[in-house]
Scaffold this active site. Structure first.
Site, PDB file in Angstrom:
ATOM      1  N   LEU A 181      36.214  58.569 -19.261  1.00  0.00           N
ATOM      2  CA  LEU A 181      36.124  60.009 -18.999  1.00  0.00           C
ATOM      3  C   LEU A 181      34.985  60.307 -18.031  1.00  0.00           C
ATOM      4  CD1 LEU A 181      36.530  61.053 -22.734  1.00  0.00           C
ATOM      5  CD2 LEU A 181      38.153  61.666 -20.933  1.00  0.00           C
TER       6      LEU A 181
ATOM      7  N   ALA B 266      34.794  56.253 -15.177  1.00  0.00           N
ATOM      8  CA  ALA B 266      35.053  55.461 -13.981  1.00  0.00           C
ATOM      9  C   ALA B 266      33.740  55.279 -13.210  1.00  0.00           C
ATOM     10  CB  ALA B 266      36.076  56.177 -13.110  1.00  0.00           C
TER      11      ALA B 266
ATOM     12  N   HIS C  36      40.496  50.019 -12.901  1.00  0.00           N
ATOM     13  CA  HIS C  36      41.152  51.328 -12.844  1.00  0.00           C
ATOM     14  C   HIS C  36      42.286  51.264 -11.827  1.00  0.00           C
ATOM     15  CE1 HIS C  36      41.888  55.475 -13.128  1.00  0.00           C
ATOM     16  NE2 HIS C  36      40.677  55.972 -12.999  1.00  0.00           N
TER      17      HIS C  36
ATOM     18  N   TYR D 102      44.162  56.471  -7.786  1.00  0.00           N
ATOM     19  CA  TYR D 102      43.023  55.909  -7.070  1.00  0.00           C
ATOM     20  C   TYR D 102      43.479  54.651  -6.306  1.00  0.00           C
ATOM     21  CZ  TYR D 102      40.384  59.476  -9.497  1.00  0.00           C
ATOM     22  OH  TYR D 102      39.935  60.695  -9.933  1.00  0.00           O
TER      23      TYR D 102
HETATM   24  C1  LIG Z   1      37.201  65.136 -18.351  1.00  0.00           C
HETATM   25  C2  LIG Z   1      38.132  64.014 -18.057  1.00  0.00           C
HETATM   26  C3  LIG Z   1      37.699  62.963 -17.265  1.00  0.00           C
HETATM   27  C4  LIG Z   1      38.536  61.871 -17.027  1.00  0.00           C
HETATM   28  N1  LIG Z   1      38.062  60.791 -16.328  1.00  0.00           N
HETATM   29  C5  LIG Z   1      38.802  59.661 -16.248  1.00  0.00           C
HETATM   30  C6  LIG Z   1      38.252  58.475 -15.702  1.00  0.00           C
HETATM   31  O1  LIG Z   1      37.075  58.412 -15.309  1.00  0.00           O
HETATM   32  N2  LIG Z   1      39.050  57.379 -15.646  1.00  0.00           N
HETATM   33  C7  LIG Z   1      40.351  57.388 -16.103  1.00  0.00           C
HETATM   34  O2  LIG Z   1      41.036  56.363 -16.043  1.00  0.00           O
HETATM   35  N3  LIG Z   1      40.882  58.503 -16.648  1.00  0.00           N
HETATM   36  C8  LIG Z   1      40.132  59.618 -16.756  1.00  0.00           C
HETATM   37  N4  LIG Z   1      40.639  60.722 -17.387  1.00  0.00           N
HETATM   38  C9  LIG Z   1      41.905  60.606 -18.117  1.00  0.00           C
HETATM   39  C10 LIG Z   1      41.618  60.258 -19.587  1.00  0.00           C
HETATM   40  O3  LIG Z   1      41.113  58.946 -19.703  1.00  0.00           O
HETATM   41  C11 LIG Z   1      42.872  60.366 -20.453  1.00  0.00           C
HETATM   42  O4  LIG Z   1      43.844  59.546 -19.886  1.00  0.00           O
HETATM   43  C12 LIG Z   1      43.383  61.795 -20.550  1.00  0.00           C
HETATM   44  O5  LIG Z   1      42.361  62.654 -21.010  1.00  0.00           O
HETATM   45  C13 LIG Z   1      44.579  61.879 -21.498  1.00  0.00           C
HETATM   46  O6  LIG Z   1      44.211  61.453 -22.790  1.00  0.00           O
HETATM   47  P1  LIG Z   1      44.002  62.543 -23.976  1.00  0.00           P
HETATM   48  O7  LIG Z   1      45.295  63.284 -24.112  1.00  0.00           O
HETATM   49  O8  LIG Z   1      43.646  61.744 -25.196  1.00  0.00           O
HETATM   50  O9  LIG Z   1      42.900  63.459 -23.532  1.00  0.00           O
HETATM   51  C14 LIG Z   1      39.840  61.862 -17.577  1.00  0.00           C
HETATM   52  C15 LIG Z   1      40.280  62.949 -18.328  1.00  0.00           C
HETATM   53  C16 LIG Z   1      39.444  64.003 -18.580  1.00  0.00           C
HETATM   54  C17 LIG Z   1      39.922  65.128 -19.466  1.00  0.00           C
END
Ligand SMILES: Cc1cc2nc3c(=O)[nH]c(=O)nc-3n(C[C@H](O)[C@H](O)[C@H](O)COP(=O)(O)O)c2cc1C
Length: 379
Positions: A27, A67, A186, A191
């Site tokens: 996240l 990330a 990733h 990306y």
């Molecule tokens: C605030 C935020 C930041 C995120 N940053 C990344 C990240 O850095 N790398 C990544 O692969 N996915 C990122 N995602 C996607 C999340 O890892 C995840 O796939 C997404 O929130 C869906 O899962 P959930 O329904 O449990 O929230 C991000 C999502 C959110 C909400």
């Protein structure tokens, strides 16, 4: 009683035992320390607040970091994390120490933004890069914390691809130096690695484009190069894919064929896990039917991690059915730092974190101030 829940049971990845199957999603929270000059590398070094954030969530079986860019060219998000200098290593070391002190395990997510990064972040090269010169529709972030239209990216030459693979290896070596238990590549969310995998963004005609075999080459070479470097064995390298997602202007008609092929092809390495964002609740491109955990299971023998929209009940059902082994939580884990304890004790969970708190530059607010569960006091 929740004690017989499968998601609370231990899981082995190679020689590493996870205390449960509840995983903190990667996240990006952009909580690095803001600097007057946004190019100042200090803004990319994890600070004590970030260390606290991860420590608070260390009761999960595995933490995946936000990330973390493997190079300046791969960077493009104000105050987001990085893992390419010794300063980054020193910052991350504080994080891994605190997670390990809580008996947690933590992998670093290795990131290159490709065409989603704006050239204002790259004063030396003045460009953004991708598999091909396909611009992203929609807005990208600029260094002054504004927005601009997606730019026409420079299509990496074969020599530059090799340099970029070396950047991923450097990211893995720096992760090792920082004490991470492993790394996650990733390859999701539009990306750079995803830009190579998907036909929408990969229009190359050389050995890195066209056929499925060619489009997966970049991911395979990253994995092989990290293993060859000795930074981590295969059992400490995972990778993340998002065949259904629209994030980053993604989605291709042939994603079912491509990503079942990815599963089959990556099988040979005996990696730590394949992490799939199979749920549709983070955006769905609608260009082909969704790829499910079941599609992956048919083609992949190793551990499968599922993500998007999971709840206690849904994840327990998935694990019990055998569709996946590990359940990854994002928004729910932001607002519930004690998510495993809440599941184990049948305590209610707080609502997922609202959008305003995701990556606002508000320091601790909406970041480390989510409370753990407290029994209501009797009147
Ligand atoms: C605030 C935020 C930041 C995120 N940053 C990344 C990240 O850095 N790398 C990544 O692969 N996915 C990122 N995602 C996607 C999340 O890892 C995840 O796939 C997404 O929130 C869906 O899962 P959930 O329904 O449990 O929230 C991000 C999502 C959110 C909400």
């Amino acid at each position: 009683m929740s004690s017989d829940m499968q998601i609370l049971s231990k899981f082995k990845i190679g020689d590493m035992e996870l205390k449960n199957r509840i995983i903190l999603a990667p996240l990006t929270r952009a909580r690095g320390t803001p600097q007057d000059d946004p190019m100042d590398p200090a803004s990319r070094v994890p600070n004590d607040t970030q260390a606290l954030y991860y420590e608070q969530r260390a009761s999960g079986g595995l933490i995946l970091t936000e990330a973390s860019a493997v190079s300046e060219e791969g960077y493009g998000w104000l105050n987001a994390a990085a893992i390419y200098t010794d300063d980054h290593v020193a910052g991350w070391k504080k994080v891994t120490d605190r997670v390990h002190a809580k008996d947690g395990k933590i992998f670093c997510q290795l990131w290159h933004m490709g065409r989603q990064a704006h050239s204002s972040y790259h004063p030396t090269t003045k460009r953004t890069v991708s598999a091909s010169s396909e611009p992203m529709a929609g807005k990208v972030k600029t260094i002054d914390n504004g927005e601009a239209d997606g730019e026409v990216p420079h299509a990496l030459t074969v020599d530059e691809i090799k340099t970029t693979i070396a950047d991923f290896v450097n990211g893995a070596e720096k992760s090792k130096a920082a004490g991470f238990d492993g790394v996650e590549i990733h390859a999701a969310n539009g990306y750079l690695v995803d830009q190579f995998l998907q036909s929408k963004t990969n229009k190359r005609t050389d050995q890195y484009g066209g056929s499925k075999e060619n489009r997966i080459r970049f991911l395979k070479e990253i994995v092989e190069a990290i293993i060859a470097s000795g930074a981590y064995p295969a059992s400490r390298i995972g990778f993340r894919i998002s065949p259904n997602g629209a994030f980053g202007d993604m989605g291709s008609e042939d994603n079912v064929e491509m990503f079942t092929f990815v599963a089959k092809e990556m099988n040979q390495y005996n990696l730590a896990y394949l992490h799939i964002m199979d749920g549709l609740g983070f955006g769905y491109h609608g260009k082909c039917r969704p790829v499910t955990c079941a599609d992956i299971r048919k083609n992949y023998d190793g551990a499968i991690m599922a993500n998007v929209g999971l709840t206690k009940e849904i994840s327990e059902g998935l694990v019990r059915s055998g569709a996946c082994d590990l359940a990854c939580f994002g928004r729910l884990y932001i607002s519930n730092p004690d998510l495993p304890e809440r599941f184990a004790n049948d305590w209610p969970v707080a609502d997922p974190a609202p959008y305003e708190t995701w990556w606002a530059h508000t320091g601790e607010k909406g970041y480390t101030d989510w409370p753990v569960y407290e029994e209501p006091k009797e009147e």
